[in-house]
Design an enzyme around this catalytic site. Structure first.
Site, PDB file in Angstrom:
ATOM      1  CB  CYS A   2      -0.862   0.018   1.257  1.00 58.56           C
ATOM      2  SG  CYS A   2      -1.875  -1.436   1.413  1.00 58.56           S
ATOM      3  NE  ARG A  27       4.430   1.610  -1.351  1.00 57.09           N
ATOM      4  CZ  ARG A  27       5.587   1.105  -0.941  1.00 57.09           C
ATOM      5  NH1 ARG A  27       6.682   1.359  -1.615  1.00 57.09           N
ATOM      6  NH2 ARG A  27       5.662   0.333   0.099  1.00 57.09           N
ATOM      7  N   GLY A  99       0.968  -2.997   5.605  1.00 56.89           N
ATOM      8  CA  GLY A  99       1.518  -4.164   6.324  1.00 56.89           C
ATOM      9  C   GLY A  99       0.373  -5.088   6.716  1.00 56.89           C
ATOM     10  CD  GLU A 478      10.854 -12.394 -16.050  1.00 54.98           C
ATOM     11  OE1 GLU A 478      10.664 -13.050 -15.000  1.00 54.98           O
ATOM     12  OE2 GLU A 478      10.491 -11.213 -16.172  1.00 54.98           O
ATOM     13  CD  GLU A 485       4.318  -9.619 -14.038  1.00 51.52           C
ATOM     14  OE1 GLU A 485       4.041  -9.104 -12.947  1.00 51.52           O
ATOM     15  OE2 GLU A 485       5.488  -9.805 -14.387  1.00 51.52           O
ATOM     16  CG  HIS A 501       9.281 -36.813 -17.134  1.00 56.06           C
ATOM     17  ND1 HIS A 501       9.602 -38.146 -17.121  1.00 56.06           N
ATOM     18  CD2 HIS A 501      10.330 -36.172 -17.704  1.00 56.06           C
ATOM     19  CE1 HIS A 501      10.815 -38.316 -17.636  1.00 56.06           C
ATOM     20  NE2 HIS A 501      11.281 -37.129 -17.991  1.00 56.06           N
TER      21      HIS A 501
HETATM   22  C1  AGP Z   1       7.690  -9.228 -11.921  1.00 54.51           C
HETATM   23  O1  AGP Z   1       7.276  -8.712 -13.174  1.00 54.51           O
HETATM   24  C2  AGP Z   1       6.767  -8.864 -10.796  1.00 54.51           C
HETATM   25  N1  AGP Z   1       6.520  -7.484 -10.739  1.00 54.51           N
HETATM   26  C3  AGP Z   1       7.191  -9.480  -9.478  1.00 54.51           C
HETATM   27  O2  AGP Z   1       7.353 -10.866  -9.689  1.00 54.51           O
HETATM   28  C4  AGP Z   1       8.510  -8.931  -8.869  1.00 54.51           C
HETATM   29  O3  AGP Z   1       9.603  -9.352  -9.653  1.00 54.51           O
HETATM   30  C5  AGP Z   1       8.655  -9.508  -7.459  1.00 54.51           C
HETATM   31  O4  AGP Z   1       7.561  -9.057  -6.693  1.00 54.51           O
HETATM   32  C6  AGP Z   1       9.969  -9.127  -6.782  1.00 54.51           C
HETATM   33  O5  AGP Z   1      10.026  -7.730  -6.644  1.00 54.51           O
HETATM   34  P1  AGP Z   1      11.452  -7.086  -6.234  1.00 54.51           P
HETATM   35  O6  AGP Z   1      12.402  -7.372  -7.370  1.00 54.51           O
HETATM   36  O7  AGP Z   1      11.174  -5.629  -6.058  1.00 54.51           O
HETATM   37  O8  AGP Z   1      11.903  -7.760  -4.970  1.00 54.51           O
END
Ligand code: AGP
Length: 606
Positions: A2, A27, A99, A478, A485, A501
């Site tokens: 947040c 965020r 949080g 990746e 996403e 498998h």
């Molecule tokens: C990736 O495209 C996502 N936004 C997500 O998986 C991201 O990589 C993950 O939350 C880790 O974030 P960070 O690199 O800021 O720790």
């Protein structure tokens, strides 16, 4: 997950809070709210959805308070609606929170027993009533200290009080919180990005600390309530890097910035005059390290997995990788000759930060590979390797991934050369190829038109698979994550050799399968795996590198060729078409590219 903002000024603050909330939407963006203090009253306005909805509320115009707090939410407890939006307020107190309060159910029961009435389903609301309850017998500082001690879990808090019209309380445990200093006003924010447009003078609260923020000074306290001094950091003003320029989306800009990301990383670490890689002040001698453990989440975890192949190839270190949310709860066997390396773009990911904390408590060697150098993970690690890719705003990580794997590749190369695990001639040849990489990335980016037309293959399918072996396997994961996403399509990254498998059962007529088969050591094997899926009706998009040899297979639906280089650098180039595939697929669907549903840029809750 947040975003928090607080402003204490001698001018009306509602417009500035709303503008800061817009910068914080990366965020979390389920709902938003603001509360200001004026004429001895707490005025609160909240809305479901984006900050624009909040801004449209006519009540905002009448909010003339000079002290206020605001919040953008990514729901953890309670549906994303205006009731559960923050701030949460009683008559005397208003709170914004980032949080998770893990003992909120117990506290809620206790407070209901004390006659408190709850309106929302959130964990945050218990904080409001707990402070209100403690204020009955304590002063502000004491009631805050008592409340914080009673809370289990993580929080970054902004709190205002009806009877204290000149202060905001900020408190932090686990979730980041920053103080900003302005002319005759001061600020509270989840991170420096929220405050950048108002100030570049920042102080970060440490875990367990809280502050009393007035318009002309800020006092800091440790969890025992002892006053402490804190450093004021002066951040570079990179405001211009935070706009899209003439790109439609931040993600489009950040994909195109990748050659620059590679150039910056190479410039930062490679000394081409002496044909060497400079990793200054590396704190450990080669005799002190015999293994490396790489830890991260999401795309950052894929960077770790990619690095595993390089460390195994270029060094004699033992290598292990782990997903942070798994690592933090496992019974780990710590070894003091292991370098625990934490990869994180934001440097604030809760699971990765918790994994770092566990390693620090075990007195292990810790290293951070991050983009935000003033982040918690960077600040708390023994050694930091910045990726220097500039702000990445699109929630789907692109340039940060290439930045991360570049730094990890150079670290593996450097360690391999220091330990004489690779010959100098090999080191020199790899360094030369590395220096050419940005140019090759530039050319690979130009395969744009073909990818645009191919990307519609994902628009009305029930799923897809991304297959790769060896160096290409982490890239397959990746690529699948990007499609998931952005385009909300079920996409599975899988080792190509594993299909027989079980997952081969998924293959049916017309199912799109992306096969990464560059001309490397795994090429022939991957091509035969590809033929297995073609034989069962899959619609195969082959991604390989340019070569004079024809591809030894028929019935390939489409082929994309990236530029060619030595095989351990091909992953950098194979990634680019996959990012674009996901981008154009989501664009055709009209989805929000920079803020995909249910996600946030920095996952600061577990
Ligand atoms: C990736 O495209 C996502 N936004 C997500 O998986 C991201 O990589 C993950 O939350 C880790 O974030 P960070 O690199 O800021 O720790």
């Amino acid at each position: 997950m947040c975003g928090i903002i607080g402003i204490n000024s001698n001018r009306p603050v509602s417009v500035s809070i709303i503008n800061s909330l817009k910068k914080l939407e990366y965020r979390g963006y389920d709902s938003a709210g603001i509360a200001t203090l004026s004429d001895g009253l707490i005025n609160e306005v909240k809305s479901e959805g984006r900050v624009d909805n909040l801004e449209k509320n006519s009540l905002i115009q009448s909010m003339n308070g000079t002290i206020g707090i605001g919040h953008v939410r990514w729901a953890t407890h309670g549906a994303p609606n205006s009731i559960n939006a923050h701030p949460h307020s009683s008559q005397n107190v208003s709170v914004v929170h980032n949080g998770i309060i893990e003992n909120s159910t117990l506290l809620k029961k206790y407070l209901i027993g004390k006659g408190h009435k709850f309106k929302s389903q959130t964990d945050t609301e218990v904080i409001v009533h707990l402070i209100t309850e403690n204020l009955k017998n304590e002063n502000i500082a004491e009631s805050i200290k008592k409340t914080l001690k009673a809370l289990h879990g993580s929080f970054a808090l902004g709190i205002i009080f009806k009877d204290q019209p000149d202060l905001i309380i900020g408190a932090r445990r686990g979730s980041p919180l920053a103080v900003g200093y302005g002319p005759n006003e001061n600020y509270l924010g989840s991170d420096s990005y929220a405050l950048k447009s108002m100030t570049n003078k920042i102080t970060y609260l440490g875990d367990g600390e809280f502050c009393i923020l007035k318009k002309d000074f800020v006092e800091f306290f440790d969890e025992e309530g002892n006053k402490i001094n804190k450093k004021v950091l002066e951040l570079s003003s990179d405001e211009k890097k935070y706009d899209k320029g003439d790109y439609k989306h931040f993600m489009a800009k950040e994909i195109e910035e990748q050659p620059l990301t590679l150039k910056n990383g190479i410039k930062e670490y490679i000394d081409s005059r002496n044909n060497d890689i400079n990793i200054y002040n590396f704190p450990w001698k080669k005799s002190e390290l015999s293994s490396i453990t790489l830890i991260g989440c999401g795309t950052a975890y894929h960077s770790c997995l990619m690095a595993k192949y390089w460390f195994e190839e270029l060094t004699s270190l033992n290598v292990s990788v782990d997903i942070a949310s798994e690592f933090r709860y496992r019974k780990n066997r710590f070894k003091d000759d292991t370098l625990y390396t934490f990869v994180s773009q934001s440097g604030e990911t809760a699971d990765t930060y918790a994994a770092l904390d566990i390693c620090k408590k075990a007195n292990m060697k810790t290293c951070a590979v991050v983009n935000v150098i003033e982040s918690s993970i960077a600040r708390d690690s023994d050694f930091v390797l910045p990726i220097h890719c500039g702000p990445e705003v699109g929630v789907a990580s692109t340039k940060a991934f290439l930045g991360q794997i570049l730094i990890l590749y150079m670290l593996a190369l450097k360690i391999g050369s220091i330990r004489d695990d690779i010959k100098k001639s090999i080191f020199n040849e790899k360094l030369k190829n590395l220096i050419d990489l940005p140019k090759l990335a530039e050319k690979t980016l130009a395969t744009d038109n073909k990818i645009q037309s191919i990307s519609s293959i994902f628009n009305d399918v029930k799923g897809s698979m991304f297959l790769g072996r060896g160096y290409s396997y982490p890239i397959a994961l990746e690529g699948a994550l990007k499609l998931k996403e952005l385009s909300y399509v079920h996409a599975e990254g899988y080792p190509a050799g594993e299909m027989k498998h079980g997952p081969l059962a998924l293959i049916e007529e017309g199912l799109p399968v992306v096969v990464l088969a560059p001309r490397d050591n795994y090429y022939k094997k991957t091509i035969s795996n590809m033929q297995e899926v073609i034989a069962r009706g899959a619609k195969v998009l082959l991604i390989t590198n340019k070569s004079k040899d024809e591809v030894l297979s028929e019935n390939i639906w489409e082929t994309i060729e990236v530029e060619t280089t030595n095989e351990d650098l091909l992953p950098f180039l194979l990634t680019i078409p996959l990012q674009k595939l996901a981008y154009y697929s989501a664009l055709k669907k009209g989805f929000d590219i920079d803020k995909p549903r249910n996600l946030a840029k920095s996952v600061t809750v577990e």
